[in-house]
Scaffold this motif. Structure first.
Motif, PDB file in Angstrom:
ATOM      1  N   LEU A 206      59.493 -19.898 -10.958  1.00 26.12           N
ATOM      2  CA  LEU A 206      59.605 -20.866 -12.042  1.00 26.12           C
ATOM      3  C   LEU A 206      58.496 -20.674 -13.077  1.00 26.12           C
ATOM      4  CD1 LEU A 206      60.600 -23.959  -9.891  1.00 26.12           C
ATOM      5  CD2 LEU A 206      62.059 -22.708 -11.493  1.00 26.12           C
ATOM      6  N   GLN A 207      57.326 -20.281 -12.629  1.00 25.16           N
ATOM      7  CA  GLN A 207      56.240 -19.992 -13.567  1.00 25.16           C
ATOM      8  C   GLN A 207      56.594 -18.820 -14.476  1.00 25.16           C
ATOM      9  OE1 GLN A 207      52.859 -19.373 -11.010  1.00 25.16           O
ATOM     10  NE2 GLN A 207      52.219 -21.515 -11.104  1.00 25.16           N
ATOM     11  N   ARG A 208      57.284 -17.832 -13.921  1.00 28.86           N
ATOM     12  CA  ARG A 208      57.623 -16.634 -14.700  1.00 28.86           C
ATOM     13  C   ARG A 208      58.796 -16.869 -15.654  1.00 28.86           C
ATOM     14  NH1 ARG A 208      56.731 -14.558  -9.537  1.00 28.86           N
ATOM     15  NH2 ARG A 208      58.968 -14.360  -9.109  1.00 28.86           N
ATOM     16  N   GLN A 209      59.498 -17.983 -15.495  1.00 27.22           N
ATOM     17  CA  GLN A 209      60.671 -18.216 -16.320  1.00 27.22           C
ATOM     18  C   GLN A 209      60.344 -18.382 -17.803  1.00 27.22           C
ATOM     19  OE1 GLN A 209      63.199 -16.971 -14.515  1.00 27.22           O
ATOM     20  NE2 GLN A 209      64.391 -18.481 -15.639  1.00 27.22           N
ATOM     21  N   SER A 210      59.196 -18.897 -18.111  1.00 30.90           N
ATOM     22  CA  SER A 210      58.822 -19.043 -19.523  1.00 30.90           C
ATOM     23  C   SER A 210      58.808 -17.690 -20.221  1.00 30.90           C
ATOM     24  CB  SER A 210      57.448 -19.716 -19.647  1.00 30.90           C
ATOM     25  OG  SER A 210      57.509 -21.047 -19.201  1.00 30.90           O
ATOM     26  N   THR A 211      58.286 -16.678 -19.529  1.00 31.58           N
ATOM     27  CA  THR A 211      58.274 -15.322 -20.092  1.00 31.58           C
ATOM     28  C   THR A 211      59.685 -14.755 -20.144  1.00 31.58           C
ATOM     29  OG1 THR A 211      56.050 -14.928 -19.220  1.00 31.58           O
ATOM     30  CG2 THR A 211      57.357 -12.995 -19.791  1.00 31.58           C
ATOM     31  N   ALA A 212      60.471 -15.004 -19.088  1.00 32.71           N
ATOM     32  CA  ALA A 212      61.847 -14.489 -19.057  1.00 32.71           C
ATOM     33  C   ALA A 212      62.701 -15.092 -20.161  1.00 32.71           C
ATOM     34  CB  ALA A 212      62.465 -14.775 -17.689  1.00 32.71           C
ATOM     35  N   LEU A 213      62.381 -16.320 -20.543  1.00 34.58           N
ATOM     36  CA  LEU A 213      63.173 -17.013 -21.564  1.00 34.58           C
ATOM     37  C   LEU A 213      62.707 -16.717 -22.987  1.00 34.58           C
ATOM     38  CD1 LEU A 213      63.622 -20.510 -19.874  1.00 34.58           C
ATOM     39  CD2 LEU A 213      65.460 -18.923 -20.490  1.00 34.58           C
ATOM     40  N   ALA A 214      61.641 -15.956 -23.138  1.00 34.76           N
ATOM     41  CA  ALA A 214      61.098 -15.691 -24.475  1.00 34.76           C
ATOM     42  C   ALA A 214      62.146 -15.121 -25.435  1.00 34.76           C
ATOM     43  CB  ALA A 214      59.887 -14.766 -24.383  1.00 34.76           C
ATOM     44  N   PRO A 215      62.983 -14.126 -25.023  1.00 37.30           N
ATOM     45  CA  PRO A 215      64.017 -13.631 -25.939  1.00 37.30           C
ATOM     46  C   PRO A 215      65.024 -14.720 -26.321  1.00 37.30           C
ATOM     47  CG  PRO A 215      63.668 -12.079 -24.147  1.00 37.30           C
ATOM     48  CD  PRO A 215      62.941 -13.335 -23.779  1.00 37.30           C
ATOM     49  N   PHE A 216      65.317 -15.606 -25.391  1.00 41.17           N
ATOM     50  CA  PHE A 216      66.236 -16.710 -25.663  1.00 41.17           C
ATOM     51  C   PHE A 216      65.628 -17.670 -26.678  1.00 41.17           C
ATOM     52  CE2 PHE A 216      67.504 -21.082 -24.110  1.00 41.17           C
ATOM     53  CZ  PHE A 216      68.686 -21.110 -24.831  1.00 41.17           C
ATOM     54  N   PHE A 217      64.355 -18.002 -26.507  1.00 37.47           N
ATOM     55  CA  PHE A 217      63.693 -18.879 -27.475  1.00 37.47           C
ATOM     56  C   PHE A 217      63.721 -18.249 -28.877  1.00 37.47           C
ATOM     57  CE2 PHE A 217      60.911 -20.380 -23.736  1.00 37.47           C
ATOM     58  CZ  PHE A 217      61.789 -21.406 -23.442  1.00 37.47           C
ATOM     59  N   ALA A 218      63.486 -16.940 -28.937  1.00 34.98           N
ATOM     60  CA  ALA A 218      63.512 -16.244 -30.228  1.00 34.98           C
ATOM     61  C   ALA A 218      64.918 -16.292 -30.832  1.00 34.98           C
ATOM     62  CB  ALA A 218      63.055 -14.797 -30.053  1.00 34.98           C
ATOM     63  N   ALA A 219      65.941 -16.128 -29.990  1.00 35.83           N
ATOM     64  CA  ALA A 219      67.316 -16.166 -30.485  1.00 35.83           C
ATOM     65  C   ALA A 219      67.679 -17.541 -31.023  1.00 35.83           C
ATOM     66  CB  ALA A 219      68.276 -15.769 -29.360  1.00 35.83           C
ATOM     67  N   VAL A 220      67.193 -18.590 -30.355  1.00 35.44           N
ATOM     68  CA  VAL A 220      67.451 -19.954 -30.833  1.00 35.44           C
ATOM     69  C   VAL A 220      66.840 -20.145 -32.217  1.00 35.44           C
ATOM     70  CG1 VAL A 220      66.934 -22.396 -30.431  1.00 35.44           C
ATOM     71  CG2 VAL A 220      67.690 -20.952 -28.531  1.00 35.44           C
ATOM     72  N   ARG A 221      65.642 -19.626 -32.404  1.00 44.01           N
ATOM     73  CA  ARG A 221      65.017 -19.719 -33.722  1.00 44.01           C
ATOM     74  C   ARG A 221      65.826 -18.970 -34.780  1.00 44.01           C
ATOM     75  NH1 ARG A 221      59.379 -20.990 -33.901  1.00 44.01           N
ATOM     76  NH2 ARG A 221      58.545 -21.514 -31.840  1.00 44.01           N
TER      77      ARG A 221
END
Length: 230
Positions: A206-221
Motif C-alpha cells: 500500500l505504501q508503494r501504491q502512491s508511486t504506482a499511481l503516479a502515471p494515473f495522477f498525471a493522466a487525470v491532470r
C-alpha cells in the motif's frame, strides 16, 4: 405477569439526518448532484420529503467531510475537486490503509479475513473495467482493514478522507478513467496478503501504491477531469 421477551433484537432506528446524509452522499457519488452544484434547502426538502432541520444537519456533516463547501450568505455547493485534491486524498488514504495493515493484519479475526476475501471477489467479479460498484467494494474492503486495526483515532482521521476519495474515484470509474489492471492486481495482492496475515507485506504494498499511481495522477491532470488548481 412477566414481560414477554421478544424473539428478535429490534433494529435500532436511524436518525432522519443520517438517512438524509446517506442519500446526499449517494447523490454526489453517482452524479445526481454534480460537482460545484449549488444546494438549495427548499429544493432538497421537496426532493427528499423531509423537514428543513435534517437537511441542514446532513449538509453540515457533508461540509465537515469536505463534500460540500459553505460560504456564509453566499453559497452552499457540492465540492469541485481539483487534480491536486484528488492526488492528495488518494496518497493520504493509502498511507492510512498502510498504517492500519501494520496494526491489524497479523492479528485479524478469521471473520474479517473472510469478509475481505468476499469483497475482493466482488470487486473483481466483472473483470473487464472499473465500475462505481467495484470502487465501492474496494473501499468497503479497506474499511474492514481499518476497523481491524482497533484504533478509534485512526478511524476518525480516515473517515473524511475516505468519504471524499470514494466519491472522486467513483466518478472517475463512471467515465472509465481508472486503470482496471492496476486496481485488480492490488486488490488480489492485498487479499492474499491478509489471508497469510502478512502485515508487513500488505503495508509495504500500500505504501508503494502512491508511486504506482503516479502515471494515473498525471493522466487525470492531462484529461482535465479534475482540473489543476488555479
Amino acid at each position: 405477569m412477566p414481560i414477554p421477551v421478544p424473539d428478535a433484537v429490534p433494529t435500532p432506528r436511524r436518525l432522519l439526518r443520517d438517512v438524509v446524509f446517506d442519500r446526499l452522499v449517494t447523490a454526489i457519488g453517482d452524479g445526481t448532484l454534480e460537482f460545484g452544484e449549488r444546494l438549495n434547502d427548499d429544493q432538497l426538502v421537496a426532493w427528499l420529503g423531509v423537514s428543513r432541520t435534517p437537511v441542514r444537519e446532513a449538509i453540515a456533516k457533508l461540509a465537515e467531510l469536505g463534500l460540500v463547501e459553505i460560504e456564509a450568505n453566499r453559497y452552499t455547493r457540492v465540492v469541485t475537486p481539483t487534480a491536486e485534491l484528488f492526488e492528495d486524498c488518494s496518497t493520504t488514504i493509502l498511507g492510512l490503509w498502510s498504517l492500519a495493515a501494520t496494526r491489524g493484519v497479523a492479528t485479524m479475526r478469521d471473520a474479517d479475513v473472510a469478509e475481505i476475501t468476499r469483497l475482493a471477489e466482488l470487486r473483481l467479479s466483472d473483470g473487464v473495467v472499473e465500475t462505481p460498484e467495484s470502487i465501492d467494494a474496494m473501499f468497503a474492503l479497506f474499511d474492514v482493514l481499518m476497523r481491524a486495526a482497533g484504533s478509534p483515532t485512526l478511524l476518525a482521521c480516515a473517515e473524511p478522507v475516505s468519504r471524499l476519495t470514494t466519491v472522486m474515484f467513483r466518478r472517475l470509474a463512471e467515465n472509465s478513467a481508472y486503470p482496471w489492471q492496476l486496481g485488480a492486481s492490488t486488490t488480489t495482492s492485498v487479499a492474499e496478503g491478509v489471508a497469510r496475515r502478512d502485515a508487513e507485506g500488505v503495508a509495504g504494498l500500500l505504501q508503494r501504491q502512491s508511486t504506482a499511481l503516479a502515471p494515473f495522477f498525471a493522466a487525470v491532470r492531462e484529461t482535465g477531469f479534475y482540473a489543476a488548481q488555479a
